[in-house]
Design a protein around this motif. Sequence first.
Motif, PDB file in Angstrom:
ATOM      1  N   TYR A 173     -51.288  47.404  16.785  1.00 28.01           N
ATOM      2  CA  TYR A 173     -51.722  48.293  15.709  1.00 28.01           C
ATOM      3  C   TYR A 173     -52.967  47.713  15.059  1.00 28.01           C
ATOM      4  CZ  TYR A 173     -49.276  45.026  12.588  1.00 28.01           C
ATOM      5  OH  TYR A 173     -48.857  43.900  11.932  1.00 28.01           O
ATOM      6  N   SER A 174     -53.745  48.576  14.442  1.00 29.47           N
ATOM      7  CA  SER A 174     -54.979  48.163  13.766  1.00 29.47           C
ATOM      8  C   SER A 174     -54.767  48.188  12.269  1.00 29.47           C
ATOM      9  CB  SER A 174     -56.123  49.103  14.122  1.00 29.47           C
ATOM     10  OG  SER A 174     -56.394  49.034  15.489  1.00 29.47           O
ATOM     11  N   GLU A 177     -54.246  53.064  12.428  1.00 30.05           N
ATOM     12  CA  GLU A 177     -53.652  53.979  13.397  1.00 30.05           C
ATOM     13  C   GLU A 177     -52.215  53.517  13.618  1.00 30.05           C
ATOM     14  OE1 GLU A 177     -54.906  52.187  17.689  1.00 30.05           O
ATOM     15  OE2 GLU A 177     -56.382  53.415  16.661  1.00 30.05           O
ATOM     16  N   GLU A 178     -51.387  54.418  14.046  1.00 31.54           N
ATOM     17  CA  GLU A 178     -49.968  54.114  14.210  1.00 31.54           C
ATOM     18  C   GLU A 178     -49.755  53.074  15.322  1.00 31.54           C
ATOM     19  OE1 GLU A 178     -47.312  55.077  12.365  1.00 31.54           O
ATOM     20  OE2 GLU A 178     -48.869  55.888  11.068  1.00 31.54           O
ATOM     21  N   LYS A 224     -48.598  51.389  18.633  1.00 33.00           N
ATOM     22  CA  LYS A 224     -48.286  52.001  19.918  1.00 33.00           C
ATOM     23  C   LYS A 224     -47.942  50.928  20.937  1.00 33.00           C
ATOM     24  CE  LYS A 224     -53.130  52.725  21.064  1.00 33.00           C
ATOM     25  NZ  LYS A 224     -54.091  53.692  21.496  1.00 33.00           N
ATOM     26  N   LYS A 259     -61.472  48.837  21.016  1.00 28.34           N
ATOM     27  CA  LYS A 259     -61.459  48.525  19.577  1.00 28.34           C
ATOM     28  C   LYS A 259     -62.548  47.528  19.217  1.00 28.34           C
ATOM     29  CE  LYS A 259     -56.712  49.713  18.656  1.00 28.34           C
ATOM     30  NZ  LYS A 259     -55.404  49.322  18.187  1.00 28.34           N
TER      31      LYS A 259
END
Length: 178
Positions: free
Chosen positions: A85-86, A94-95, A97, A113
Amino acid sequence: MKNIPQKIRSRKLNSRVDLTAMVSVSFLLIIFFMVTIELSKPKAVDLSLPNRPSDEWDGVISCGAGISDRIVTVLLDENNEIITYSGLLFRPLEEPKKVDYSKDGIRRELYSKNTNIRERYAQYGKPNRGAIVIIKPSKNCNFKNLVDILDEMEIAKIDTYAIVNEFTPEETKLLASN
């Protein structure tokens, strides 16, 4: 008179020990131990992350200002599972993943990213600012996965990363739910 044999007296020689070699050896040992002590000291770099902001920082975080928009966290779990995740988990950009170790998985994720962050900061005259990746291996993660993710850091050209073994309660719940 009869000749009486005289005792033959041995002449005592002055015995001197040459200590030159001993002094040389002792200096070599002192230097050796000084070097080994210096090399055995742990060398680590502290990773300074920002403190968790309070509610008054909501506006700053939501617009992506600060270092939190550069942070990418990679959670390594058992069975070759990766969750990424970020941002910060309590307010992620963002969610979270789940990805895998393939070239279309974690490699593409990290590379894209890092590229996006570098392009965004290049607009402000700071082109060398890339992603800051925090790698968090769980207790169930195997050593091969940790080595693989370090290889991915090199392939994705991530300059700043750290291995952290502390999980927040939220991250522990995230790993347990997956």
